[in-house]
Design a protein around this motif. Structure first.
Motif, short mmCIF file in Angstrom:
data_model
loop_
_atom_site.label_atom_id
_atom_site.label_comp_id
_atom_site.label_asym_id
_atom_site.label_seq_id
_atom_site.Cartn_x
_atom_site.Cartn_y
_atom_site.Cartn_z
N ILE A 556 0.86 -1.20 0.00
CA ILE A 556 0.00 0.00 0.00
C ILE A 556 0.89 1.24 0.00
O ILE A 556 1.75 1.39 0.89
CB ILE A 556 -0.94 0.03 1.22
CG1 ILE A 556 -1.80 -1.23 1.26
CG2 ILE A 556 -1.81 1.28 1.19
CD1 ILE A 556 -2.68 -1.33 2.50
N LEU A 557 0.67 2.10 -0.99
CA LEU A 557 1.43 3.36 -1.09
C LEU A 557 0.48 4.54 -0.86
O LEU A 557 -0.63 4.58 -1.40
CB LEU A 557 2.06 3.50 -2.48
CG LEU A 557 2.75 4.84 -2.76
CD1 LEU A 557 4.07 4.94 -2.01
CD2 LEU A 557 2.98 5.04 -4.25
N ILE A 558 0.94 5.50 -0.08
CA ILE A 558 0.24 6.78 0.05
C ILE A 558 1.27 7.88 -0.16
O ILE A 558 2.40 7.80 0.34
CB ILE A 558 -0.46 6.92 1.42
CG1 ILE A 558 -1.31 8.20 1.45
CG2 ILE A 558 0.53 6.89 2.57
CD1 ILE A 558 -2.25 8.26 2.65
N ALA A 559 0.92 8.90 -0.97
CA ALA A 559 1.88 9.96 -1.30
C ALA A 559 1.17 11.31 -1.32
O ALA A 559 -0.04 11.40 -1.60
CB ALA A 559 2.52 9.68 -2.67
N ASP A 560 1.94 12.35 -1.03
CA ASP A 560 1.41 13.72 -0.98
C ASP A 560 2.41 14.64 -1.69
O ASP A 560 3.54 14.82 -1.21
CB ASP A 560 1.21 14.15 0.47
CG ASP A 560 0.56 15.52 0.59
OD1 ASP A 560 0.26 16.14 -0.45
OD2 ASP A 560 0.34 15.97 1.73
N VAL A 561 1.98 15.22 -2.83
CA VAL A 561 2.83 16.16 -3.57
C VAL A 561 2.76 17.52 -2.88
O VAL A 561 1.70 17.96 -2.41
CB VAL A 561 2.37 16.27 -5.04
CG1 VAL A 561 3.28 17.22 -5.81
CG2 VAL A 561 2.36 14.89 -5.69
N SER A 562 3.88 18.22 -2.83
CA SER A 562 3.94 19.48 -2.08
C SER A 562 3.02 20.56 -2.64
O SER A 562 2.54 21.42 -1.91
CB SER A 562 5.38 19.99 -2.03
OG SER A 562 5.88 20.19 -3.36
N GLY A 563 2.78 20.58 -3.94
CA GLY A 563 1.93 21.62 -4.52
C GLY A 563 0.47 21.19 -4.61
O GLY A 563 0.06 20.19 -4.01
N HIS A 564 -0.28 21.95 -5.38
CA HIS A 564 -1.70 21.65 -5.58
C HIS A 564 -2.05 21.88 -7.04
O HIS A 564 -1.29 22.45 -7.81
CB HIS A 564 -2.59 22.53 -4.70
CG HIS A 564 -2.33 22.36 -3.22
ND1 HIS A 564 -2.71 21.24 -2.52
CD2 HIS A 564 -1.71 23.18 -2.33
CE1 HIS A 564 -2.35 21.37 -1.25
NE2 HIS A 564 -1.74 22.55 -1.11
N GLY A 565 -3.24 21.47 -7.41
CA GLY A 565 -3.77 21.76 -8.73
C GLY A 565 -3.19 20.89 -9.81
O GLY A 565 -2.77 19.74 -9.59
N ILE A 566 -3.14 21.46 -11.04
CA ILE A 566 -2.76 20.68 -12.22
C ILE A 566 -1.35 20.15 -12.10
O ILE A 566 -1.08 18.98 -12.41
CB ILE A 566 -2.92 21.54 -13.48
CG1 ILE A 566 -4.40 21.88 -13.70
CG2 ILE A 566 -2.38 20.80 -14.69
CD1 ILE A 566 -4.65 22.77 -14.89
N SER A 567 -0.40 20.98 -11.67
CA SER A 567 0.99 20.53 -11.59
C SER A 567 1.13 19.35 -10.64
O SER A 567 1.84 18.38 -10.92
CB SER A 567 1.90 21.68 -11.15
OG SER A 567 1.53 22.15 -9.87
#
Length: 744
Positions: A556-567
């Motif tokens: 199971i992988l969970i990830a959070d990108v630092s930015g938001h939106g389309i990028s």
């Protein structure tokens, strides 16, 4: 080399400083000219008072007044003004001196001074009829219809016995005046039976008014009933013998048995022509007031409509719509204030208009410039900004001057200067290379050019160089205003199209993102997984996925990108590609994160990714967990009824390509629950700004420990929505992802 760069920097600094000083100098020069125009008239009068108005103490004020009248009759108005001023200096309490000097000022084209003298005469004698009448004429000359109407009506109310002054005013006066007006109007239209009926009704209520008796005399003369005509004429002359002095036709009516000579008929014809002219003048005032009311209503309606559009589209914050609304509302109030009937109702009061009009005059140019800025920017060499600064300073000066000296007319010349400056600046921008292909700017320029032509025509007509039958400036401004509305509407339409396309792209991106997320949560004989994903916008930057290498293992992988939106969503899709390539390493979470980091580093455009990955041997119930700077994994031990966090040190992915990751191993038992999440859960804020925080989250996990995993996920999301005060379809301040794994 370094010294050369320093010298160049110094030169550049002094060039910019010199340019700024030059701009400030020009603004100061223009404002100095403005101030001199506004108050210069008063200064010039003070400078010449000592020598020009030298007084011979042996002569009285009436002597100077008599000589002034002779100069006035000989059309030597400047000499008359000087002598009237001497008379006033000797005896400042005589209203006649101010009135006569006002007449001289008027003929000498010093209309502001004439207005002040007429008003001073009224201060000394509020019933000075001639001053009231001339004030009305002066206001009418300068097209201040409401002011003219007010003084004309005051004149009529003070002298309600002159039929020439009643025509056209009856509907605005009392019932008696209305009857008298209708009698005279019917007589002029040769509707004699109606005229008799109105005059008889009037005489029953006002039997001592010679007006009605004169009207009856003229009616019976038209019927060739000379006896009754003479009877009514005698009654009129008994009541007020001086009323008809100089009208030889009426004297002949009495002395010659109502037989008219050619001269008598011309006299009576002249009298009725004067009556008709007065009637037509008053009707033109009313008609002009009606047009102003119509223009005012149109502008006010357009302003309200634009304001509502601005409010409904507040999320776009299109400032040009707000300034267009402000411009139209201000013009609407301006035209409504000039309507005489609105002024007479005193709703709102005269004091309101006294203080509101200078503010309106201040708002109009400022709102116009701020509207234009959205289409031109600050202009060449910041010329639009300088124009805005000039209009603000000029407006403040005008407000201060008008509040301190309300009798002065300070608007005409000041607005002319501003209008010329604005026209020159805006028209010059039409020829700039970058503006020639800008259709919005060209359309504004076309409307402005049409408006300027109308103003030019009115000014030339005022000088009698062109026919003076029509005034085009107000209809021309309406057309110009329509061009502004068209430009604003086109900008709104383009914004809507762009927003629709962006929204369509976001919908497509969301569909793609939903496609890369798991369709269903995995479930086996001895485990169950549930999840929830709430993006802060249509698309988010969180990602989760599963590795099912065989029936005895799950990752199971969970990830959070630092930015938001389309990028962030694009990076999430990159995570999926990197994650899918590591399915063979499901039992080695540290290796999964290490190889994903190697593939993603250098491609995230200054973003980074926190992630947590756990691999579970379902047969042995053995957990291996690794983290890349992600919030700790939460473990609930049902056998001990305790909750603890499992933290593994690590740095986010995408920063250093050669990063190594550690992992930890834990033996699971039946009934254990694992909770993976992103920090968006902790950051949910209530309306007061307080964050949900880790403590409440841990308490919520404890409260839902006996729920099935699906029910537990739903309960936690429901509590988060309740805490934030948001509905289910409303976005939070950050992406939220929650995964619960239950070991059976």
């Amino acid at each position: 080399m370094r010294e050369t760069n320093i010298k160049n920097m110094n030169k550049l600094f002094f060039c910019r400083l010199s340019s700024l000083i030059l701009k400030v100098f020009w603004v100061f020069l223009i404002m100095s000219l403005q101030i001199s125009i506004v108050w210069g008239q008063g200064f010039s009068q003070d400078e010449e008072s000592d020598e020009t108005y030298a007084i011979d103490s042996a002569k009285s004020s009436w002597w100077y007044s008599g000589r002034a009248k002779e100069n006035y009759e000989n059309k030597s108005y400047r000499e008359a003004i000087v002598d009237f001023t001497r008379a006033i200096m000797l005896d400042p309490e005589v209203p006649e001196f101010y009135y006569l000097r006002g007449n001289a000022y008027a003929f000498n084209n010093q209309h502001d001074m004439a207005l002040n003298d007429y008003k001073k005469a009224l201060e000394l004698d509020p019933d000075y009829l001639s001053a009231i009448g001339n004030l009305g004429k002066e206001y009418f000359k300068r097209r201040d219809i409401s002011g003219a109407f007010r003084y004309f009506l005051s004149y009529l109310r003070l002298l309600p016995k002159d039929p020439k002054l009643f025509f056209g005013i009856g509907l605005n006066a009392d019932y008696l005046t209305l009857l008298n007006n209708l009698g005279w109007e019917s007589l002029r239209a040769k509707r004699l039976p109606e005229s008799i009926r109105y005059f008889n009704s009037y005489l029953k209520l006002a039997p001592n008014d010679p007006d009605a008796y004169l009207g009856m005399a003229l009616i019976y003369y038209n019927y060739r009933d000379l006896d009754n005509a003479l009877l009514y004429l005698n009654q009129a002359k008994e009541l007020e013998p001086a009323l008809y002095q100089g009208l030889s036709g009426l004297i002949a009516l009495e002395n010659q048995g109502c037989s008219y000579s050619v001269e008598d008929k011309s006299q009576l014809s002249a009298m009725f022509e004067a009556i008709s002219n007065t009637h037509d003048d008053i009707k033109s005032i009313t008609r002009l007031g009606t047009w102003k009311f119509l223009f005012g209503f149109i502008y006010f309606f357009l302003g309200i409509a634009a304001l509502l559009i601005f409010v409904f589209r507040l999320k776009f914050f299109e400032g040009y719509i707000f300034y267009l609304a402000l411009l139209n509302l201000s013009f609407g109030l301006k035209f409504l204030s000039e309507n005489p009937l609105i002024r007479l109702t005193e709703i709102p009061s005269a004091e309101f208009w006294q203080y509101a009009m200078p503010l309106i005059a201040f708002v109009i140019p400022v709102a116009f410039i701020l509207f234009i800025r959205y289409f031109i920017g600050w202009g060449w060499k910041k010329s639009i900004l300088l124009l805005l600064i000039y209009s603000i300073i000029q407006g403040v000066i005008k407000i201060i001057a008008d509040y301190s000296e309300p009798a002065q007319n300070i608007y005409g010349t000041a607005n002319t200067i501003f209008g010329l400056l604005a026209a020159v600046v805006l028209l010059a921008h039409l020829f700039l290379p970058e503006m020639r292909k800008n259709r919005e700017v060209q359309l504004i320029g076309a409307g402005l050019g049409f408006y300027l032509l109308a103003i030019l025509y009115d000014n030339l007509a005022h000088l009698n160089w062109l026919p003076n039958k029509w005034s085009f400036d107000e209809p021309a401004y309406l057309i110009f205003n329509i061009t502004l509305i068209v430009v604003a509407f086109k900008r709104i339409t383009n914004t809507e199209k762009e927003f629709f396309l962006v929204k369509q792209d976001l919908e497509t991106a969301r569909n793609i993102q939903n496609a890369i997320l798991p369709d269903v949560n995995p479930k086996g004989e001895n485990y169950e997984v549930s999840s929830a994903y709430l993006p802060m916008a249509l698309i988010g930057g969180d990602y989760y996925d599963y590795h099912l290498a065989d029936k005895d293992s799950i990752g199971i992988l969970i990830a959070d990108v630092s930015g938001h939106g389309i990028s962030a969503a694009l990076i999430a899709s990159m995570i999926k590609v990197a994650f899918n390539s590591q399915i063979s390493n499901v039992r080695n979470p540290a290796m999964v994160l290490q190889r994903m980091n190697l593939g993603l580093s250098g491609q995230l455009n200054n973003e980074f990714i926190t992630a947590g990955y756990l691999g579970i041997d379902l047969k042995l119930k053995k957990l291996t967990y690794s983290s890349a700077g992600h919030p700790p994994l939460i473990l609930y031990r049902r056998s001990k009824d305790e909750i603890k966090e499992i933290s593994v040190p690590g740095i986010p992915m995408g920063i250093f390509p050669e990063t190594s990751f550690n992992d930890t191993k834990i033996q699971l038992k039946s009934g254990d629950r694992l909770v993976l999440y992103t920090d968006g859960i902790m950051d949910v804020a209530n309306p007061g700004g307080e964050l949900f925080g880790k403590r409440r989250f841990m308490e919520l996990i404890q409260q839902t420990k006996n729920f099935l995993s699906d029910d537990a996920v739903d309960a936690i999301i429901e509590q988060l929505n309740a805490w934030s005060g948001k509905k289910e379809d409303e976005a939070h301040e950050d992406d939220i992802t929650l995964i619960i794994f239950d070991m059976m």
